[in-house]
Design an enzyme around this catalytic site. Structure first.
Site, PDB file in Angstrom:
ATOM      1  CG  ASP A 285      -2.170   0.844   1.007  1.00  0.00           C
ATOM      2  OD1 ASP A 285      -3.208   0.599   1.657  1.00  0.00           O
ATOM      3  OD2 ASP A 285      -2.110   1.768   0.171  1.00  0.00           O
TER       4      ASP A 285
ATOM      5  CD  GLU B 214      -6.474   6.061   2.704  1.00  0.00           C
ATOM      6  OE1 GLU B 214      -6.333   6.394   1.524  1.00  0.00           O
ATOM      7  OE2 GLU B 214      -5.553   5.592   3.385  1.00  0.00           O
TER       8      GLU B 214
HETATM    9  C1  GLC Z   1      -4.315   4.369   0.077  1.00  0.00           C
HETATM   10  C2  GLC Z   1      -5.238   3.223   0.426  1.00  0.00           C
HETATM   11  C3  GLC Z   1      -5.398   2.215  -0.681  1.00  0.00           C
HETATM   12  C4  GLC Z   1      -5.250   2.890  -2.030  1.00  0.00           C
HETATM   13  C5  GLC Z   1      -3.828   3.394  -2.132  1.00  0.00           C
HETATM   14  C6  GLC Z   1      -3.575   4.149  -3.450  1.00  0.00           C
HETATM   15  O1  GLC Z   1      -3.531   4.719   1.183  1.00  0.00           O
HETATM   16  O2  GLC Z   1      -4.942   2.500   1.620  1.00  0.00           O
HETATM   17  O3  GLC Z   1      -6.691   1.606  -0.523  1.00  0.00           O
HETATM   18  O4  GLC Z   1      -5.508   1.953  -3.069  1.00  0.00           O
HETATM   19  O5  GLC Z   1      -3.468   4.232  -1.043  1.00  0.00           O
HETATM   20  O6  GLC Z   1      -4.313   5.334  -3.473  1.00  0.00           O
END
Ligand code: GLC
Length: 595
Positions: free
Chosen positions: A269, A465
């Site tokens: 991630d 988030e």
């Molecule tokens: C974010 C999220 C993830 C996402 C990634 C790219 O922090 O946790 O779900 O796909 O970054 O944006």
């Protein structure tokens, strides 16, 4: 594994030098990466973080951008081996970074609809709108099974019930990937594993549970996704019993790739690798050796690539692990038909007029209708007669940005109508069918002599988030040792709506004081404690985060379509978000109908 894909990957692998291989393992964010970088460093993938958009953020800008990256990846120059680039985006409820996209309900509303067939059609329209922009890969579906609704990402979960999430997983993957030809995009099951189970619902927190619970609850939806052939899985920020998922060889390799037989590739991630240790080399070695195959990097991807080279030279990452990771990446690209595809600008879906088209919006509007859950309807105040003198009020009544929620145009979502092109606010949907409807955001125009009924649209404003967490205390650090530490302030400290948004109850009571019956519509990314608002309303509808097609709410409020949604999460009576400890105002599965 198709034989030709494996053979193609092996053949390429055999030609590659270390620099070619390590470049494939890097996914760099577009704002810090040029096409020349892609060519020079053999970068395997580029992504857009939420809100990271090219040019005027029009479809043509996206096609032109990815066309440039892809052409750079395919340059046939001395010392290069052409390997098509993968461009990824968070198209998690439509290709919603892009202006004018069809925005369908976030997963929590789809969980209320209980309609796996609809899920496949929504994923299909999402794939078409991703392909229209020239991209190949979306970080969807989220398969989180949320066990504490205080988590800021509750709305990205279909349900607290793993069986409901599992019932959607395969359909979503099939809708996106299709036959893995030019009509499909690569899907990504996320976030492995236990993202929805952190203590207190704290984003990126610790999921403390037995392995039996982890697999029975949180891994359950991955089984149908893997069976459906999902090509990528994203590692989760959270830890399991204090061990970060990104560092867990047991979870990433032994369980996911070994026991469950996952043969695609694992991506980290956003700067998730950096969180493993203040020393980036130790962090990177830990993640790659645990089973991360591609590293998502927001800014410092050159440093990450240099560190990879150093770790291989020092023997801290064995060449066998590098070859396994690169083989997986190449096989995914081959299985997705990428080696046979023309440049993005020349692909059949590029700049397709189906992007944001009426046919797509109709499917999204159907999803809105099916997502609505009727919690109260005293005196059968619903359905509202179309000829009634209606007062429409509430901060979320005429705001397409608010009704879309996070991951829409911006990472944290949009705050107004003008950022969401196309579609209808809930007010616009009502006005289109009710000639005697009037709008007064705070309800101050309420007059018993002029209004028969009020429709008041209230609730949360957009978040994403950790900034959607409900918890006490201030910001918590996220991000990494080598990135700028980004602190995320939580959305609030209570699930009690009247405490977090007192303006909503004030609006309802202002109107109710005039003796006008109130139909309340709640826009939210999760169930909330709404005892006061429920008591003050004759009817109450949970509308979740419906997306761009707000008119779908009017379709049901006026009785053109029946309510059919049922709660995908337990609805709380008190400010306790933990599954199993919630005192229910309404149980999961609850939902009234008009007839
Ligand atoms: C974010 C999220 C993830 C996402 C990634 C790219 O922090 O946790 O779900 O796909 O970054 O944006």
């Amino acid at each position: 594994m198709p034989v030709d894909a494996r053979a193609h990957a092996e053949s390429l692998l055999g030609q590659m030098r270390l620099e070619h291989k390590l470049g494939q393992m890097i996914q760099a964010e577009r704002a810090s990466t040029t096409p020349d970088d892609v060519a020079r460093y053999h970068i395997g993938s580029v992504l857009s973080g939420g809100g990271s958009v090219p040019g005027a953020n029009r479809v043509a800008d996206w096609v032109a951008m990815n066309d440039a990256y892809w052409m750079a990846s395919m340059r046939e120059e001395e010392g290069r081996i052409p390997v098509p680039l993968l461009y990824a985006i968070d198209a998690i409820h439509g290709n919603t970074n892009v202006l004018g996209a069809t925005v369908f309900p976030h997963n929590i509303g789809l969980g209320a609809a209980r309609d796996p067939e609809l899920i496949e059609r929504l994923a299909r329209l999402c794939a078409e709108e991703v392909l229209a922009t020239g991209l190949d890969w979306t970080f969807a579906p989220t398969l989180a099974v949320v066990r504490n609704i205080k988590w800021g990402r509750t709305y990205e979960s279909f349900s607290e019930d793993p069986a409901i999430v599992a019932s959607y997983a395969a359909q979503y993957v099939k809708g996106l990937q299709g036959a893995l030809d030019e009509n499909g995009v690569i899907a990504c099951a996320k976030h492995w594993i236990g993202d929805g189970g952190t203590t207190g619902g704290v984003d990126q927190g610790d999921t403390a549970c037995s392995e039996e619970e982890l697999l029975r609850i949180h891994a359950a939806p991955y089984l149908p996704a893997l069976e459906a052939g999902v090509l990528t899985v994203m590692a989760s920020f959270n830890s399991w019993n204090k061990e970060k998922c990104h560092a867990s060889r047991y979870l990433l390799t032994d369980v996911l790739k070994g026991r469950l037989g996952f043969d695609g590739f694992v991506i980290s991630d956003w700067d998730g690798v950096d969180q493993l240790d203040d020393d980036i080399a130790t962090a990177l070695a830990t993640a790659i050796n645990a089973g991360v195959d591609m590293v998502m990097v927001s800014v410092e991807w050159k440093k990450m690539l240099e560190t990879l080279h150093r770790l291989v030279a020092e023997g801290r990452i064995p060449m066998s692990r590098i070859d396994d990771a690169v083989r997986r990446i190449l096989e995914v690209k081959a299985r997705a038909g990428l080696f046979e595809r023309p440049r993005p600008a020349e692909r059949p879906w590029a700049n397709s007029p189906t992007f944001g088209a009426a046919a797509h919006r109709a499917i999204a509007r159907e999803a809105v209708r099916k997502s609505l859950v009727l919690l109260k309807n005293d005196g059968s105040v619903l359905p509202v007669a179309k000829g009634a003198r209606i007062l429409v009020a509430g901060k979320n009544a005429d705001n397409r940005g608010h009704q879309c929620g996070g991951f829409t145009v911006e990472w944290q979502g949009a705050r107004s109508n003008d950022r969401i092109e196309g579609g209808t606010s809930i007010w616009e949907g009502i006005r289109a069918v009710a000639a005697n409807a009037e709008f007064s955001e705070d309800g101050s125009a309420a007059d018993r002599a002029r209004h028969d009924v009020a429709i008041v649209v209230i609730g949360e404003t957009p978040y994403a988030e950790g900034m959607g967490d409900i918890r006490h205390g201030g910001a918590v650090p996220r991000g990494s040792g080598i990135q700028t530490m980004t602190n995320l302030a939580p959305y609030g400290s209570t699930l009690v709506l009247a405490e977090r948004h007192p303006e909503d109850l004030a609006t309802i009571q202002r109107i109710q004081a005039q003796g006008i019956p109130v139909v309340t519509v709640l826009i939210s990314g999760r169930p909330l404690v709404t005892n006061a608002e429920l008591d003050a309303s004759q009817a109450f509808v949970a509308a979740w985060l419906p997306g761009s097609e707000g008119a779908g709410v009017a379709d049901v409020l006026f009785g053109d379509h029946e309510f059919r949604g049922t709660l995908p999460f337990t609805w709380p009576k008190t400010d306790e978000g933990e599954y199993g400890r919630v005192v229910p105002a309404f149980p999961r599965g609850f939902g009234l109908t008009l007839r």
